[in-house]
Design a protein around this motif. Structure first.
Motif, PDB file in Angstrom:
ATOM      1  N   GLY A  86      55.280  57.007  43.356  1.00 54.74           N
ATOM      2  CA  GLY A  86      55.153  55.573  43.099  1.00 54.74           C
ATOM      3  C   GLY A  86      56.113  55.100  42.017  1.00 54.74           C
ATOM      4  N   LEU A  87      56.238  55.872  40.945  1.00 52.71           N
ATOM      5  CA  LEU A  87      57.152  55.495  39.863  1.00 52.71           C
ATOM      6  C   LEU A  87      58.608  55.541  40.327  1.00 52.71           C
ATOM      7  N   ALA A  88      58.957  56.558  41.118  1.00 50.12           N
ATOM      8  CA  ALA A  88      60.325  56.641  41.627  1.00 50.12           C
ATOM      9  C   ALA A  88      60.659  55.431  42.483  1.00 50.12           C
ATOM     10  N   ARG A  89      59.703  55.009  43.282  1.00 49.99           N
ATOM     11  CA  ARG A  89      59.904  53.819  44.120  1.00 49.99           C
ATOM     12  C   ARG A  89      60.017  52.564  43.266  1.00 49.99           C
ATOM     13  N   ASP A  90      59.156  52.418  42.292  1.00 47.95           N
ATOM     14  CA  ASP A  90      59.165  51.212  41.449  1.00 47.95           C
ATOM     15  C   ASP A  90      60.453  51.084  40.641  1.00 47.95           C
ATOM     16  N   PHE A  91      60.938  52.213  40.117  1.00 44.02           N
ATOM     17  CA  PHE A  91      62.124  52.181  39.263  1.00 44.02           C
ATOM     18  C   PHE A  91      63.425  52.338  40.047  1.00 44.02           C
ATOM     19  N   GLY A  92      63.339  52.753  41.309  1.00 42.08           N
ATOM     20  CA  GLY A  92      64.546  52.967  42.085  1.00 42.08           C
ATOM     21  C   GLY A  92      65.342  54.170  41.617  1.00 42.08           C
ATOM     22  N   VAL A  93      64.632  55.216  41.183  1.00 41.46           N
ATOM     23  CA  VAL A  93      65.295  56.444  40.734  1.00 41.46           C
ATOM     24  C   VAL A  93      64.739  57.611  41.531  1.00 41.46           C
ATOM     25  N   THR A  94      65.275  58.795  41.304  1.00 40.18           N
ATOM     26  CA  THR A  94      64.817  59.971  42.032  1.00 40.18           C
ATOM     27  C   THR A  94      63.509  60.497  41.437  1.00 40.18           C
ATOM     28  N   HIS A 153      48.984  67.355  39.224  1.00 46.17           N
ATOM     29  CA  HIS A 153      49.686  67.458  40.503  1.00 46.17           C
ATOM     30  C   HIS A 153      50.048  66.071  41.027  1.00 46.17           C
ATOM     31  N   GLY A 154      51.335  65.831  41.227  1.00 47.96           N
ATOM     32  CA  GLY A 154      51.794  64.574  41.815  1.00 47.96           C
ATOM     33  C   GLY A 154      51.947  63.427  40.857  1.00 47.96           C
ATOM     34  N   GLY A 155      51.652  63.631  39.559  1.00 42.78           N
ATOM     35  CA  GLY A 155      51.766  62.508  38.630  1.00 42.78           C
ATOM     36  C   GLY A 155      51.291  62.851  37.239  1.00 42.78           C
ATOM     37  N   ALA A 156      50.563  61.917  36.610  1.00 42.74           N
ATOM     38  CA  ALA A 156      50.096  62.123  35.244  1.00 42.74           C
ATOM     39  C   ALA A 156      48.861  61.270  34.982  1.00 42.74           C
ATOM     40  N   VAL A 157      48.072  61.692  33.991  1.00 43.28           N
ATOM     41  CA  VAL A 157      46.867  60.985  33.559  1.00 43.28           C
ATOM     42  C   VAL A 157      46.915  60.883  32.037  1.00 43.28           C
ATOM     43  N   PRO A 158      46.010  60.120  31.406  1.00 49.93           N
ATOM     44  CA  PRO A 158      46.020  60.028  29.942  1.00 49.93           C
ATOM     45  C   PRO A 158      45.922  61.398  29.277  1.00 49.93           C
ATOM     46  N   ALA A 159      46.502  61.526  28.114  1.00 51.94           N
ATOM     47  CA  ALA A 159      46.557  62.813  27.420  1.00 51.94           C
ATOM     48  C   ALA A 159      45.174  63.370  27.132  1.00 51.94           C
ATOM     49  N   GLY A 160      44.216  62.491  26.858  1.00 50.88           N
ATOM     50  CA  GLY A 160      42.876  62.963  26.522  1.00 50.88           C
ATOM     51  C   GLY A 160      42.006  63.261  27.716  1.00 50.88           C
ATOM     52  N   GLN A 161      42.520  63.061  28.909  1.00 54.61           N
ATOM     53  CA  GLN A 161      41.700  63.263  30.105  1.00 54.61           C
ATOM     54  C   GLN A 161      41.809  64.701  30.569  1.00 54.61           C
ATOM     55  N   GLU A 170      46.784  57.091  49.684  1.00 54.60           N
ATOM     56  CA  GLU A 170      46.511  58.486  50.032  1.00 54.60           C
ATOM     57  C   GLU A 170      45.013  58.747  50.156  1.00 54.60           C
ATOM     58  N   LEU A 171      44.247  58.270  49.179  1.00 54.83           N
ATOM     59  CA  LEU A 171      42.801  58.477  49.217  1.00 54.83           C
ATOM     60  C   LEU A 171      42.169  57.680  50.347  1.00 54.83           C
ATOM     61  N   ARG A 172      42.642  56.466  50.562  1.00 58.00           N
ATOM     62  CA  ARG A 172      42.110  55.646  51.655  1.00 58.00           C
ATOM     63  C   ARG A 172      42.293  56.340  52.997  1.00 58.00           C
ATOM     64  N   GLU A 173      43.461  56.903  53.217  1.00 58.43           N
ATOM     65  CA  GLU A 173      43.722  57.598  54.477  1.00 58.43           C
ATOM     66  C   GLU A 173      42.849  58.841  54.612  1.00 58.43           C
ATOM     67  N   ALA A 174      42.694  59.580  53.510  1.00 57.26           N
ATOM     68  CA  ALA A 174      41.883  60.793  53.546  1.00 57.26           C
ATOM     69  C   ALA A 174      40.414  60.469  53.818  1.00 57.26           C
ATOM     70  N   LEU A 175      39.924  59.397  53.223  1.00 56.95           N
ATOM     71  CA  LEU A 175      38.534  58.985  53.463  1.00 56.95           C
ATOM     72  C   LEU A 175      38.340  58.561  54.918  1.00 56.95           C
ATOM     73  N   ALA A 176      39.323  57.852  55.453  1.00 54.56           N
ATOM     74  CA  ALA A 176      39.237  57.425  56.851  1.00 54.56           C
ATOM     75  C   ALA A 176      39.254  58.635  57.782  1.00 54.56           C
ATOM     76  N   ASP A 177      40.117  59.604  57.486  1.00 58.92           N
ATOM     77  CA  ASP A 177      40.189  60.810  58.310  1.00 58.92           C
ATOM     78  C   ASP A 177      38.880  61.598  58.255  1.00 58.92           C
ATOM     79  N   ALA A 178      38.200  61.537  57.113  1.00 57.53           N
ATOM     80  CA  ALA A 178      36.929  62.250  56.949  1.00 57.53           C
ATOM     81  C   ALA A 178      35.742  61.431  57.444  1.00 57.53           C
ATOM     82  N   ASP A 179      36.022  60.234  57.979  1.00 59.04           N
ATOM     83  CA  ASP A 179      34.986  59.342  58.511  1.00 59.04           C
ATOM     84  C   ASP A 179      33.989  58.921  57.422  1.00 59.04           C
ATOM     85  N   VAL A 180      34.500  58.688  56.211  1.00 57.56           N
ATOM     86  CA  VAL A 180      33.674  58.188  55.121  1.00 57.56           C
ATOM     87  C   VAL A 180      33.729  56.662  55.098  1.00 57.56           C
ATOM     88  N   GLN A 181      32.596  56.028  55.178  1.00 52.83           N
ATOM     89  CA  GLN A 181      32.531  54.569  55.075  1.00 52.83           C
ATOM     90  C   GLN A 181      32.752  54.162  53.624  1.00 52.83           C
TER      91      GLN A 181
END
Length: 264
Positions: A24-32, A53-61, A249-260
């Motif tokens: 998402g950040l690469a897309r927003d900034f137009g960088v690799t 994996h795939g990104g970052a969260v707050p340091a205290g998390q 990503e989560l929306r698609e995974a929930l749909a694939d798992a048939d979670v309402q």
């Protein structure tokens, strides 16, 4: 945009949203993506975030971090109230059967609403089981004649007031509630539903396996987050009630798992 500007934007986004993704950040900034990974590495070195994996969260998390029930009561209060009301709508006056309530701040708000429940016909009622000592005490004190309370025993965790351990799991294996409302600290496309403590994860897993229908209550701060211990895969849950749409990503995974997904 200079690297320092990207770094500030990334740090601000982490503070505001709670998570960023490399793609998402690469897309927003137009960088690799390699540039973004270097940015995240630099920010992690100065303590501004923590790489996942795939990104970052707050340091205290941390996946093992856990707040007490009292600390969580006022956190995201409006969102939790809306989620509880959406959950309460699943228990109309025509409901006949049994409920299972997990320990937690959002299920606690649902319990407050449940205190007001009344059937559409005289003499009808609902069987309510819970492993939460605080919720059991509150429901008992309310003395609603339409609610038959079942308090599950076990070793009580001080931080959450939840009964856990072999005794709790054995009792859960002997009941088949119609509807279970379960809390979660993390909801992830890859990892599923998770919580920081192993004993609570075991109790939650037993609830998921026991109930005919499983509803997870999780405010949007829990989406795309992972805690230390998984208690259910996505396809083991029937409904997720939250306050904001999940990411792609989560929306698609929930749909694939048939979670309402129900938005409160």
């Amino acid at each position: 945009m200079y690297a320092t500007e990207r770094h500030q934007h990334i740090a601000d986004t982490i503070d505001r949203v709670g998570r960023v993704s490399v793609a998402g950040l690469a897309r927003d900034f137009g960088v690799t993506t390699e540039t973004i990974r270097r940015d995240l590495d630099a920010l992690e070195q100065v303590g501004r975030l923590r790489r996942v994996h795939g990104g970052a969260v707050p340091a205290g998390q941390s996946t093992a971090a856990e707040s007490s029930l009292d600390e969580r009561l006022d956190r995201n209060a409006a969102q939790k109230e809306a989620i509880a009301r959406a959950a309460f709508a699943l228990i109309p006056p025509t409901f006949r059967g049994s409920l299972l309530l997990d320990s937690g701040s959002t299920t606690g708000r649902l319990a407050e609403l449940l205190i007001t429940w009344s059937p559409d016909q005289p003499g009808a009622g609902v069987d309510v089981a819970t492993n939460s000592i605080p919720l059991a005490a509150r429901l008992h004190a309310a003395a609603n004649p339409h609610l038959q309370l079942r308090s599950l025993g076990g070793a009580v965790r001080g931080i959450t007031g939840a009964a856990v351990g072999p005794t709790t799991i054995a009792q859960l294996s002997d009941i088949r509630p119609d509807l279970a409302f379960v809390g979660a600290n993390g909801v992830s496309a890859e990892f599923g539903f998770s919580t920081p403590d192993e004993t609570e994860a075991s109790a939650k897993a037993a609830m998921v396996h026991a109930a005919r229908r499983v509803v997870v209550l999780a405010d949007s701060s829990k989406l795309d987050a992972e805690s230390l211990v998984r208690f259910a895969c996505l396809d083991e849950v029937d409904t997720l009630i939250t306050d904001a749409p999940p990411g792609p990503e989560l929306r698609e995974a929930l749909a694939d798992a048939d979670v309402q997904v129900v938005l409160a």
